[in-house]
Design an enzyme around this catalytic site. Sequence first.
Site, PDB file in Angstrom:
ATOM      1  N   PHE A 119       0.703  -1.272   0.067  1.00 55.29           N
ATOM      2  CA  PHE A 119      -0.168  -0.097  -0.157  1.00 55.29           C
ATOM      3  C   PHE A 119       0.973   1.294   0.053  1.00 55.29           C
ATOM      4  O   PHE A 119       1.556   1.362   0.933  1.00 55.29           O
ATOM      5  CB  PHE A 119      -0.888  -0.083   1.054  1.00 55.29           C
ATOM      6  CG  PHE A 119      -1.612   1.303   1.373  1.00 55.29           C
ATOM      7  CD1 PHE A 119      -2.566   1.606   0.758  1.00 55.29           C
ATOM      8  CD2 PHE A 119      -1.299   2.072   2.561  1.00 55.29           C
ATOM      9  CE1 PHE A 119      -3.084   2.886   1.092  1.00 55.29           C
ATOM     10  CE2 PHE A 119      -2.125   3.255   2.988  1.00 55.29           C
ATOM     11  CZ  PHE A 119      -2.944   3.592   2.167  1.00 55.29           C
ATOM     12  N   PRO A 124       8.293  11.436  -0.722  1.00 55.39           N
ATOM     13  CA  PRO A 124       9.373  12.144  -0.069  1.00 55.39           C
ATOM     14  C   PRO A 124       8.845  13.513   0.477  1.00 55.39           C
ATOM     15  O   PRO A 124       9.223  13.830   1.622  1.00 55.39           O
ATOM     16  CB  PRO A 124      10.241  12.338  -1.252  1.00 55.39           C
ATOM     17  CG  PRO A 124      10.172  11.324  -1.980  1.00 55.39           C
ATOM     18  CD  PRO A 124       8.767  10.868  -1.970  1.00 55.39           C
ATOM     19  N   ALA A 126       5.515  13.980   1.184  1.00 57.96           N
ATOM     20  CA  ALA A 126       4.169  13.914   1.535  1.00 57.96           C
ATOM     21  C   ALA A 126       3.739  12.762   2.502  1.00 57.96           C
ATOM     22  O   ALA A 126       3.730  11.468   2.054  1.00 57.96           O
ATOM     23  CB  ALA A 126       3.011  13.748   0.590  1.00 57.96           C
ATOM     24  N   ARG A 264      16.817 -12.498  38.542  1.00 59.93           N
ATOM     25  CA  ARG A 264      17.645 -11.655  38.961  1.00 59.93           C
ATOM     26  C   ARG A 264      17.583 -11.351  40.740  1.00 59.93           C
ATOM     27  O   ARG A 264      16.638 -11.007  40.932  1.00 59.93           O
ATOM     28  CB  ARG A 264      17.690 -10.477  38.145  1.00 59.93           C
ATOM     29  CG  ARG A 264      18.917  -9.571  38.465  1.00 59.93           C
ATOM     30  CD  ARG A 264      20.119  -9.717  37.819  1.00 59.93           C
ATOM     31  NE  ARG A 264      21.148  -9.000  38.209  1.00 59.93           N
ATOM     32  CZ  ARG A 264      22.557  -8.883  37.857  1.00 59.93           C
ATOM     33  NH1 ARG A 264      22.944 -10.196  37.495  1.00 59.93           N
ATOM     34  NH2 ARG A 264      23.350  -8.053  38.369  1.00 59.93           N
ATOM     35  N   GLY A 336      21.991  -3.510  33.112  1.00 62.09           N
ATOM     36  CA  GLY A 336      23.190  -3.634  32.204  1.00 62.09           C
ATOM     37  C   GLY A 336      22.573  -4.590  31.036  1.00 62.09           C
ATOM     38  O   GLY A 336      23.085  -4.203  29.710  1.00 62.09           O
ATOM     39  N   GLU A 359       1.795   4.681   9.759  1.00 62.89           N
ATOM     40  CA  GLU A 359       0.304   4.906   9.807  1.00 62.89           C
ATOM     41  C   GLU A 359      -0.270   5.976  10.466  1.00 62.89           C
ATOM     42  O   GLU A 359      -1.518   6.282  10.883  1.00 62.89           O
ATOM     43  CB  GLU A 359      -0.452   3.638  10.039  1.00 62.89           C
ATOM     44  CG  GLU A 359      -0.220   2.609   8.863  1.00 62.89           C
ATOM     45  CD  GLU A 359      -0.499   1.081   9.147  1.00 62.89           C
ATOM     46  OE1 GLU A 359      -1.393   1.001   9.685  1.00 62.89           O
ATOM     47  OE2 GLU A 359       0.369   0.358   8.792  1.00 62.89           O
TER      48      GLU A 359
HETATM   49  C1  LIG Z   1       9.159   1.715   8.750  1.00 60.44           C
HETATM   50  C2  LIG Z   1       8.125   2.518   7.918  1.00 60.44           C
HETATM   51  C3  LIG Z   1       7.134   1.884   7.077  1.00 60.44           C
HETATM   52  C4  LIG Z   1       6.133   2.578   6.288  1.00 60.44           C
HETATM   53  N1  LIG Z   1       5.582   1.847   5.563  1.00 60.44           N
HETATM   54  C5  LIG Z   1       4.586   2.662   4.763  1.00 60.44           C
HETATM   55  C6  LIG Z   1       3.812   2.143   3.681  1.00 60.44           C
HETATM   56  O1  LIG Z   1       3.733   0.845   3.633  1.00 60.44           O
HETATM   57  N2  LIG Z   1       3.124   3.024   2.927  1.00 60.44           N
HETATM   58  C7  LIG Z   1       2.961   4.433   3.207  1.00 60.44           C
HETATM   59  O2  LIG Z   1       2.477   4.732   2.430  1.00 60.44           O
HETATM   60  N3  LIG Z   1       3.753   4.717   4.250  1.00 60.44           N
HETATM   61  C8  LIG Z   1       4.511   4.110   4.967  1.00 60.44           C
HETATM   62  N4  LIG Z   1       5.378   4.618   5.910  1.00 60.44           N
HETATM   63  C9  LIG Z   1       5.180   6.100   6.106  1.00 60.44           C
HETATM   64  C10 LIG Z   1       4.550   6.691   7.361  1.00 60.44           C
HETATM   65  O3  LIG Z   1       3.146   6.418   7.309  1.00 60.44           O
HETATM   66  C11 LIG Z   1       5.021   8.257   7.366  1.00 60.44           C
HETATM   67  O4  LIG Z   1       6.433   8.147   7.811  1.00 60.44           O
HETATM   68  C12 LIG Z   1       4.387   8.971   8.524  1.00 60.44           C
HETATM   69  O5  LIG Z   1       3.017   9.213   8.110  1.00 60.44           O
HETATM   70  C13 LIG Z   1       5.051  10.250   8.964  1.00 60.44           C
HETATM   71  O6  LIG Z   1       5.151  10.862   7.748  1.00 60.44           O
HETATM   72  P1  LIG Z   1       6.635  11.743   7.325  1.00 60.44           P
HETATM   73  O7  LIG Z   1       7.742  10.519   7.691  1.00 60.44           O
HETATM   74  O8  LIG Z   1       6.728  12.316   6.064  1.00 60.44           O
HETATM   75  O9  LIG Z   1       6.799  12.609   8.660  1.00 60.44           O
HETATM   76  P2  LIG Z   1       6.297  14.302   8.542  1.00 60.44           P
HETATM   77  O10 LIG Z   1       4.927  14.371   8.115  1.00 60.44           O
HETATM   78  O11 LIG Z   1       7.454  14.838   7.997  1.00 60.44           O
HETATM   79  O12 LIG Z   1       6.340  14.400  10.051  1.00 60.44           O
HETATM   80  C14 LIG Z   1       7.501  14.902  10.923  1.00 60.44           C
HETATM   81  C15 LIG Z   1       7.032  15.388  12.242  1.00 60.44           C
HETATM   82  O13 LIG Z   1       6.015  16.488  12.116  1.00 60.44           O
HETATM   83  C16 LIG Z   1       5.057  16.372  12.890  1.00 60.44           C
HETATM   84  N5  LIG Z   1       3.920  16.763  12.128  1.00 60.44           N
HETATM   85  C17 LIG Z   1       3.684  16.832  10.920  1.00 60.44           C
HETATM   86  N6  LIG Z   1       2.558  17.340  10.510  1.00 60.44           N
HETATM   87  C18 LIG Z   1       1.911  17.966  11.896  1.00 60.44           C
HETATM   88  C19 LIG Z   1       0.679  18.404  12.305  1.00 60.44           C
HETATM   89  N7  LIG Z   1      -0.073  18.955  11.643  1.00 60.44           N
HETATM   90  N8  LIG Z   1       0.737  18.638  13.677  1.00 60.44           N
HETATM   91  C20 LIG Z   1       1.525  18.206  14.768  1.00 60.44           C
HETATM   92  N9  LIG Z   1       2.767  17.661  14.158  1.00 60.44           N
HETATM   93  C21 LIG Z   1       2.982  17.294  12.841  1.00 60.44           C
HETATM   94  C22 LIG Z   1       4.969  14.525  12.821  1.00 60.44           C
HETATM   95  O14 LIG Z   1       3.895  14.072  13.676  1.00 60.44           O
HETATM   96  C23 LIG Z   1       6.318  14.304  13.051  1.00 60.44           C
HETATM   97  O15 LIG Z   1       6.716  14.290  14.524  1.00 60.44           O
HETATM   98  C24 LIG Z   1       6.318   4.110   6.668  1.00 60.44           C
HETATM   99  C25 LIG Z   1       7.138   4.442   7.486  1.00 60.44           C
HETATM  100  C26 LIG Z   1       8.164   3.755   8.205  1.00 60.44           C
HETATM  101  C27 LIG Z   1       9.015   4.583   9.214  1.00 60.44           C
END
Ligand SMILES: Cc1cc2nc3c(=O)[nH]c(=O)nc-3n(C[C@H](O)[C@H](O)[C@H](O)COP(=O)(O)OP(=O)(O)OC[C@H]3O[C@@H](n4cnc5c(N)ncnc54)[C@H](O)[C@@H]3O)c2cc1C
Length: 377
Positions: A119, A124, A126, A264, A336, A359
Amino acid sequence: MNIKQNEMVRKMARELVKNEVMPFDKEMDQKAEFPWHVMKEIAKYGAFGLTEDPAYGGAGLDSYAETIFTEEMAYGSSSIAITLDAHYLAAHIFAKYASKELKDRLMPDMNSGNCIGCFALTEPSAGSDAAGIKSTAHLEGDEWVINGQKAWITNYSVSGFYLLAVLTDKTKGTRGISVIMVEKGNPGLKFGHKEDKMGIRGSDTGELFMSNCRVPKENLIGELGKGFKYCMEVLDIGRHLIGAMSVGVMRRCMDESVKYANERKAFGQSIGKFEAVSFKIADMKIAIETAEALTEKICYLRENKQPFSVPAACLKAYGGQRAVWSADAAIQIHGGNGYSKEFVPERLLRDAKILEIGEGTTEIQKMIIGNSMLSIK
Ligand SMILES: Cc1cc2nc3c(=O)[nH]c(=O)nc-3n(C[C@H](O)[C@H](O)[C@H](O)COP(=O)(O)OP(=O)(O)OC[C@H]3O[C@@H](n4cnc5c(N)ncnc54)[C@H](O)[C@@H]3O)c2cc1C
């Protein structure tokens, strides 16, 4: 709720985890390789099509079975649980919205585990702001031509089918987003780099590039412009499943801590006799019971076709945070040894952190909950 069926699912899942998952958990983490051999064993138990239609080889079980199974897998390995979770999300959208022709062709293989699902929403630029995706698809004759990039995608290089959220109309905001299916081996779908992750290292996470990726126009899933709605719908299920994972992770933290606290000794007695230790274990138990109750409540809502976005956000925010806390507390109880890779808790902490990010981050869950309480659209 079918109590007998749930008990059977739990018993089967526990056996599977004990025999086929836990023996390889450390290796999965160390090697950071996708555990095909484990997935093949899991497939034999019907795990890939747990809730899917028996007409397509699914087991036809309900969301109780799905969450119990997910919880048990996470007890053994969060890498395995997250791999299945990503497959379940893709399969849920596909089963609900794909055409009969696509279902007839692909669902038997999806349910047998021959065709793992992916899914792909995040890009990068969004993640939290999923509506900001930039990947596009336009029709040329009878084909969709897809261009763009996806990031942080689970099962990115091991999947048989990919559900991509793409812009089919740049002028309509979220109503211009559609979901299109691409199959493995399409020359226009290329794999980027694999992420070198802190945890869930056995799961396969990386980038996808779509470069003039052509698929038949029949690969549109559901209706044009409804993709964002489908993604949000399935993310509610994803948050429910991540909540179930948090219960499994916390149970593992508790069991490891109880065992260690009994064995322990310090100051002439088991460390479990110190309130500072036993209260940590008690707090784990409180969080497990709470998250489990909320998981079941959401099953009830799902089975009765009632809205569950807000409870799922509550579960994900609570479960994720408490799972991270529990893993940290388990390390502390191990002293430890907790800091050593010889013991399980340090991996539990690295694995648990995804529960606060994937998610929808904890902050985004709180935004959903707060907006709903304040009736902010
Ligand atoms: C191991 C892993 C597996 C994944 N698998 C999938 C997958 O299968 N399919 C898929 O589509 N995606 C996947 N993802 C993506 C995941 O859903 C996103 O990383 C996540 O939604 C956060 O988005 P971002 O990394 O762009 O962080 P950002 O959106 O850049 O957020 C960075 C920080 O800003 C905060 N922030 C952003 N907007 C707000 C707001 N409005 N209010 C308060 N705080 C905010 C966030 O909480 C976070 O702390 C995966 C991610 C990881 C790490």
